[in-house]
Design a protein around this motif. Structure first.
Motif, mmCIF file in Angstrom:
data_model
loop_
_atom_site.group_PDB
_atom_site.id
_atom_site.type_symbol
_atom_site.label_atom_id
_atom_site.label_comp_id
_atom_site.label_asym_id
_atom_site.label_seq_id
_atom_site.Cartn_x
_atom_site.Cartn_y
_atom_site.Cartn_z
ATOM 1 N N THR A 191 40.578 56.859 51.576
ATOM 2 C CA THR A 191 39.663 58.148 50.769
ATOM 3 C C THR A 191 40.320 59.323 51.652
ATOM 4 O O THR A 191 40.625 59.150 53.039
ATOM 5 C CB THR A 191 39.215 58.187 50.798
ATOM 6 O OG1 THR A 191 37.449 57.511 51.319
ATOM 7 C CG2 THR A 191 38.307 56.399 49.870
ATOM 8 N N PRO A 192 40.647 60.293 51.272
ATOM 9 C CA PRO A 192 40.838 61.878 51.722
ATOM 10 C C PRO A 192 39.982 62.491 52.586
ATOM 11 O O PRO A 192 40.612 62.554 53.272
ATOM 12 C CB PRO A 192 40.656 62.397 50.984
ATOM 13 C CG PRO A 192 41.026 61.649 49.534
ATOM 14 C CD PRO A 192 40.481 60.446 49.995
ATOM 15 N N ASP A 193 38.438 61.675 52.829
ATOM 16 C CA ASP A 193 38.120 61.731 53.975
ATOM 17 C C ASP A 193 38.054 61.126 55.311
ATOM 18 O O ASP A 193 37.072 61.250 56.631
ATOM 19 C CB ASP A 193 36.309 61.491 53.091
ATOM 20 C CG ASP A 193 36.257 60.311 53.896
ATOM 21 O OD1 ASP A 193 36.264 59.384 52.501
ATOM 22 O OD2 ASP A 193 34.466 60.072 52.730
ATOM 23 N N TYR A 194 39.105 59.873 54.820
ATOM 24 C CA TYR A 194 38.874 58.881 56.238
ATOM 25 C C TYR A 194 40.200 59.670 57.060
ATOM 26 O O TYR A 194 41.104 59.570 56.289
ATOM 27 C CB TYR A 194 39.632 57.586 55.559
ATOM 28 C CG TYR A 194 38.388 56.847 55.210
ATOM 29 C CD1 TYR A 194 36.979 56.802 54.406
ATOM 30 C CD2 TYR A 194 38.268 55.429 56.312
ATOM 31 C CE1 TYR A 194 36.364 56.443 54.306
ATOM 32 C CE2 TYR A 194 36.860 54.476 55.713
ATOM 33 C CZ TYR A 194 36.142 54.999 54.622
ATOM 34 O OH TYR A 194 35.286 53.973 54.601
ATOM 35 N N ASN A 195 39.744 60.196 58.230
ATOM 36 C CA ASN A 195 41.414 60.261 59.428
ATOM 37 C C ASN A 195 41.145 59.512 60.956
ATOM 38 O O ASN A 195 39.944 59.216 61.027
ATOM 39 C CB ASN A 195 41.367 61.614 59.157
ATOM 40 C CG ASN A 195 40.105 62.926 59.302
ATOM 41 O OD1 ASN A 195 40.034 62.266 60.238
ATOM 42 N ND2 ASN A 195 39.998 63.113 58.601
ATOM 43 N N VAL A 196 42.102 59.419 61.414
ATOM 44 C CA VAL A 196 42.234 59.047 62.373
ATOM 45 C C VAL A 196 42.363 60.716 63.434
ATOM 46 O O VAL A 196 44.319 61.136 63.401
ATOM 47 C CB VAL A 196 43.228 58.224 63.223
ATOM 48 C CG1 VAL A 196 43.344 57.695 64.936
ATOM 49 C CG2 VAL A 196 42.691 57.383 62.730
ATOM 50 N N THR A 197 41.991 61.548 64.448
ATOM 51 C CA THR A 197 42.536 62.614 65.236
ATOM 52 C C THR A 197 42.839 61.545 66.717
ATOM 53 O O THR A 197 42.878 61.120 67.269
ATOM 54 C CB THR A 197 40.930 63.631 65.371
ATOM 55 O OG1 THR A 197 41.116 63.817 63.882
ATOM 56 C CG2 THR A 197 42.264 64.578 65.911
ATOM 57 N N PHE A 198 44.451 62.063 67.177
ATOM 58 C CA PHE A 198 44.841 61.984 67.860
ATOM 59 C C PHE A 198 45.123 63.421 68.957
ATOM 60 O O PHE A 198 45.207 64.527 68.271
ATOM 61 C CB PHE A 198 46.013 61.386 67.946
ATOM 62 C CG PHE A 198 46.439 60.271 67.505
ATOM 63 C CD1 PHE A 198 46.209 58.943 68.299
ATOM 64 C CD2 PHE A 198 46.499 59.854 66.179
ATOM 65 C CE1 PHE A 198 46.286 58.087 67.531
ATOM 66 C CE2 PHE A 198 46.036 58.820 65.494
ATOM 67 C CZ PHE A 198 46.405 57.630 66.033
ATOM 68 N N LEU A 209 44.316 58.827 56.847
ATOM 69 C CA LEU A 209 44.356 57.189 57.021
ATOM 70 C C LEU A 209 45.151 56.848 56.066
ATOM 71 O O LEU A 209 45.921 55.707 55.685
ATOM 72 C CB LEU A 209 43.087 56.828 56.956
ATOM 73 C CG LEU A 209 42.818 55.022 57.122
ATOM 74 C CD1 LEU A 209 43.445 54.365 58.203
ATOM 75 C CD2 LEU A 209 41.556 54.918 56.890
ATOM 76 N N SER A 210 45.417 57.466 55.062
ATOM 77 C CA SER A 210 46.169 57.079 54.069
ATOM 78 C C SER A 210 47.616 57.563 53.950
ATOM 79 O O SER A 210 48.906 56.886 53.347
ATOM 80 C CB SER A 210 45.567 58.320 52.343
ATOM 81 O OG SER A 210 46.303 59.797 52.425
ATOM 82 N N GLU A 211 47.790 58.075 55.399
ATOM 83 C CA GLU A 211 48.893 58.006 55.849
ATOM 84 C C GLU A 211 49.517 56.808 56.789
ATOM 85 O O GLU A 211 50.556 56.813 56.983
ATOM 86 C CB GLU A 211 49.956 59.552 55.929
ATOM 87 C CG GLU A 211 49.556 60.760 54.877
ATOM 88 C CD GLU A 211 50.630 60.946 54.097
ATOM 89 O OE1 GLU A 211 51.311 60.421 54.373
ATOM 90 O OE2 GLU A 211 50.675 61.026 53.377
#
Length: 373
Positions: A191-198, A209-211
């Protein structure tokens, strides 16, 4: 030439020189390898450090690879270029000698390239922190960090040690297929609020996460309804931030200063806003050097790696003072296989569209990495 890559991909042939025609500019006596035998259907544009060409590493023969040849010809001021992959649709571009402000958000943040035994072989930087944001909050992960990683778009996936990958998979509810050597996740879960920050010494790139999910790509052993997630376990000592990461980043490689600048991508972007990369210690326009960056880290020492290579599906440009120029991958006046002729655009930037995105699975992991041909 007899070059073996990280994935055991082989390219063999002979070296040649020719006049490389780039838009309206000619680079005379350009040396390159003609891959008469190759497991890769596409040409490889070796744009890492010239010290790491196959000729230099195996034969002790040094020559100006493309970034250096473009400087020597007067087309650009410095061996530096910007990479913007955009979404997984083959619309990204590679810009030699310039920065396109329309293709990134925020400011460019600069970190040092990590040397190996006092010399620069690989376009590797230190990955210092990872955080994962889901609906339940944000968690930071530091196990196994910092670690040296190579930013290489000849690689499809993010390849890191298992101790780093597994906590990420657990947090987002993904699994790992040992038989396919790749992660997988429910295709509909991100979902749009899921992400991984490097984070690289404070320079942060947020990857939705969608990407990371390659929608429509699955393996027979995956649970029903699951797609490939762009994460895989790395080979010992070879850690890569491939296309799964790089599509969310705007990256400037400054070979002259041994620095890499990062910003979050601006997907699709707007009208071009291109500034020329100059010379000297502050050559990249609008870039800020991070304070107290990590200058050494484990990993990427098992092999000498060539760094960057132009991947299929990337349009390639060159910008220089007074002259609009471009470049074709793997070709000098049509001599090498897999190339294409350059064409001009209405804005004066000569460009060439390479072939469509190719295979995704780890069989091509590191295909563009090991040697800057």
């Amino acid at each position: 030439m007899n070059a073996t890559y990280v994935s055991a991909f082989l390219a063999a042939g002979h070296y040649a020189t020719d006049t490389l025609v780039i838009g309206g500019v000619k680079v005379k006596d350009m040396e390159f390898a003609v891959a008469e035998e190759s497991q890769n259907p596409h040409g490889i544009l070796g744009i890492g450090y010239a010290i790491n060409t196959d000729a230099a590493t195996s034969q002790g023969h040094n020559y100006a690879n493309l970034p250096e040849a473009l400087v020597n010809s007067g087309a650009i001021k410095s061996p530096a270029y910007s990479l913007w992959l955009n979404k997984f649709d083959g619309t990204g571009n590679l810009l030699f000698g310039g920065v396109n402000k329309a293709r990134y958000q925020g400011e460019l943040q600069t970190v040092p390239v990590l040397p190996l035994y006092g010399k620069y072989y690989s376009l590797a930087i230190a990955l210092t922190d990872i955080s994962v944001k889901t609906s339940s909050g944000t968690k930071d992960f530091a196990t196994g960090l910092p670690i040296a990683v190579t930013l290489d778009n000849g690689s499809a996936f993010i390849a890191l040690p298992q101790e780093i990958i597994d906590p990420i998979l657990k947090e987002v509810g993904a699994g790992y297929s040992k038989s396919d050597d790749v992660a997988y996740i429910d295709c509909t879960k991100p979902t749009p609020d899921y992400n991984v920050t490097f984070s690289f010494s404070g320079a942060k790139v947020n990857v939705p996460l969608s990407e990371l999910v390659l929608d429509g790509y699955a393996q027979p052993g995956f649970p029903k309804g699951n797609c490939i997630l762009g994460l895989t376990y790395s080979q010992p000592g070879v850690n890569l931030m491939g296309d799964s990461f790089m599509r969310s980043a705007y990256i400037v490689y400054d070979l002259a200063n041994n620095e890499i600048s990062l910003a979050n991508t601006n997907y699709d972007g707007g009208d071009d806003d291109i500034l020329e990369i100059g010379t000297g210690s502050d050559a990249v326009p609008g870039a800020t050097l991070m304070r107290d960056p990590v200058t050494s880290a484990t990993g990427n020492g098992a092999v000498a790696t060539g760094g960057a290579a132009a991947a299929p599906g990337t349009t390639i440009y060159v910008t220089g003072t007074g002259t609009a120029t471009g470049t074709a991958t793997g070709t000098a006046t049509g001599t090498a296989k897999g190339g294409a002729a350059a064409t001009s655009t209405s804005k004066g930037w000569a460009a060439v569209q390479t072939s469509n995105p190719g295979h995704l699975l780890p069989g091509l992991l590191g295909a563009g990495l090991l040697l800057a041909l």
